[in-house]
Design an enzyme around this catalytic site. Structure first.
Site, short mmCIF file in Angstrom:
data_model
loop_
_atom_site.label_atom_id
_atom_site.label_comp_id
_atom_site.label_asym_id
_atom_site.label_seq_id
_atom_site.Cartn_x
_atom_site.Cartn_y
_atom_site.Cartn_z
N LYS A 19 45.40 6.55 51.61
CA LYS A 19 46.09 6.59 50.32
C LYS A 19 46.43 5.17 49.91
O LYS A 19 46.57 4.25 50.72
CB LYS A 19 47.35 7.45 50.39
CG LYS A 19 48.43 6.99 51.38
CD LYS A 19 49.36 5.90 50.88
CE LYS A 19 50.42 5.53 51.91
NZ LYS A 19 51.16 4.28 51.55
N MET A 103 45.72 0.47 61.66
CA MET A 103 47.11 0.92 61.78
C MET A 103 48.05 -0.17 61.27
O MET A 103 47.72 -1.35 61.27
CB MET A 103 47.42 1.28 63.23
CG MET A 103 46.65 2.50 63.72
SD MET A 103 47.15 3.09 65.37
CE MET A 103 46.39 1.83 66.41
N GLY A 104 49.24 0.27 60.80
CA GLY A 104 50.19 -0.68 60.25
C GLY A 104 49.70 -1.36 59.00
O GLY A 104 50.02 -2.53 58.74
N ALA A 105 48.93 -0.62 58.20
CA ALA A 105 48.29 -1.23 57.03
C ALA A 105 48.80 -0.69 55.70
O ALA A 105 48.40 -1.17 54.64
CB ALA A 105 46.78 -1.03 57.11
N GLY A 106 49.67 0.34 55.73
CA GLY A 106 50.15 0.93 54.49
C GLY A 106 49.18 1.91 53.86
O GLY A 106 49.34 2.30 52.70
N LEU A 107 48.18 2.35 54.64
CA LEU A 107 47.16 3.27 54.13
C LEU A 107 47.42 4.72 54.52
O LEU A 107 46.68 5.62 54.13
CB LEU A 107 45.78 2.84 54.65
CG LEU A 107 45.31 1.45 54.20
CD1 LEU A 107 44.08 1.01 54.99
CD2 LEU A 107 45.02 1.45 52.70
N GLY A 108 48.47 4.95 55.30
CA GLY A 108 48.85 6.31 55.65
C GLY A 108 48.00 6.95 56.72
O GLY A 108 47.94 8.18 56.80
N GLY A 109 47.34 6.16 57.56
CA GLY A 109 46.39 6.70 58.52
C GLY A 109 46.94 7.77 59.43
O GLY A 109 46.40 8.88 59.52
N GLY A 110 48.04 7.48 60.14
CA GLY A 110 48.62 8.47 61.04
C GLY A 110 49.14 9.69 60.32
O GLY A 110 48.98 10.82 60.79
N ASP A 144 55.25 10.43 54.51
CA ASP A 144 53.99 10.47 53.78
C ASP A 144 53.17 11.72 54.05
O ASP A 144 52.23 12.03 53.30
CB ASP A 144 53.12 9.25 54.11
CG ASP A 144 53.63 7.96 53.48
OD1 ASP A 144 54.47 8.05 52.56
OD2 ASP A 144 53.20 6.88 53.91
#
Length: 296
Positions: A19, A103-110, A144
């Site tokens: 996202k 990870m830790g990128a603000g893309l909502g992966g987890g 999220d």
């Protein structure tokens, strides 16, 4: 769409989409410590890929090693266990993760992985729970996660769980992720973080139509961006590089920075100009989660 075997024992190749926060305003801080925010979430056709295989012994197991994420604390395992307990499901599942998002990128992966797990197991375990029930479980896993279960591009309020569907124009995005992990909690705790942005309405966003011309710098901002760029030179460097080419914005608490383009060719042309070694991806906007039909 993911593939389901003839025996309905597995679901393969389930996309957990990334996202973007097209803007992110922090409007206050709640008594429970969470921050009140407003944002528009945009789904992308880029993300992790998950595979689910039924187990008859009732066990929930992650069969893929994810560096730095113990199995018991992985959101996919927590999501599956939460759903199993809520529904009283007797079957278990093996979960494989093809991790593609940083990870830790603000893309909502987890969070997206967790939502895809809830949706996939709602189908695979034949639970037929309504989307609203899955969203109520999702909020227990992270702010999220409800958006990804909601499954549509959305105007978000509250801590991100109050969602209204919004139609967004088709776009291509170039996403650049510096090789740095930005801890969300640390950014939220920064004293310099703006916490008093004036609330807007979804009508304000749609009326300005900043996404149609000159976006993303023509509507709103990301209140976290000044804090992150002041603390992480790598992120500031990417933002500066983009602004020499086209308007750009950080997503979430970073570290990823994105710009919008009207065509894949335009996005790839910009990508070709990136300094050597920079981590990037070109992705297309999506209007609906690939597993949207797995909940009613």
């Amino acid at each position: 769409m993911p593939s389901m075997t003839d025996t309905t024992r597995s679901l393969r190749d389930c996309l957990a989409p990334a996202k973007l926060n097209l803007f992110l305003h922090i409007t206050g801080r709640r008594p429970d410590g969470y921050h009140a925010l407003q944002s528009v979430f945009q789904l992308l056709d880029w993300g992790d890929r998950l595979h689910f295989t039924l187990r008859d012994d009732g066990k929930v197991s992650r069969v893929t090693d994810v560096p730095g994420v113990p199995e018991e604390s992985d959101l996919v395992v927590r999501a599956a266990s939460l759903l199993k307990a809520h529904a009283g499901a007797t079957l278990g599942v093996d979960i494989e993760i093809d991790k593609r998002l940083p990870m830790g990128a603000g893309l909502g992966g987890g969070s997206s992985d967790a939502a895809t797990t809830l949706l996939a197991l709602n189908r695979l375990w034949r639970l037929d729970l309504p989307r609203t029930t899955l969203q109520s479980l999702a909020v227990k896993l992270g702010a999220d996660v409800p958006f990804f279960v909601f499954g549509k591009n959305a105007f978000a309020e509250g801590i991100g769980e109050a969602l209204q569907a919004v139609e967004l124009p088709a776009r291509w995005f170039l996403v650049v992720t510096p090789r740095v992990h930005v801890p969300t909690a640390a950014i939220f705790s920064e004293k310099s973080l703006t916490r008093d942005s004036k609330p807007i309405t979804i009508t304000d966003f749609l009326a300005q139509r900043g996404i149609d011309a000159g976006w993303p710098d023509s509507f709103g901002r990301n209140d976290m961006q000044p804090v992150v760029t002041s603390k992480y030179a790598e992120v500031a460097k990417v933002v500066e590089w983009f602004y020499n080419l086209t308007p750009a914005r950080m997503t979430g608490s970073g570290a990823s920075v994105f710009a919008a383009f009207k065509s894949k060719a335009d996005a790839e042309a910009a990508q070709a100009k990136l300094p050597a070694g920079w981590n990037s991806a070109v992705a297309e906007s999506m209007s609906e989660h690939p597993l949207f039909a797995f909940a009613s």
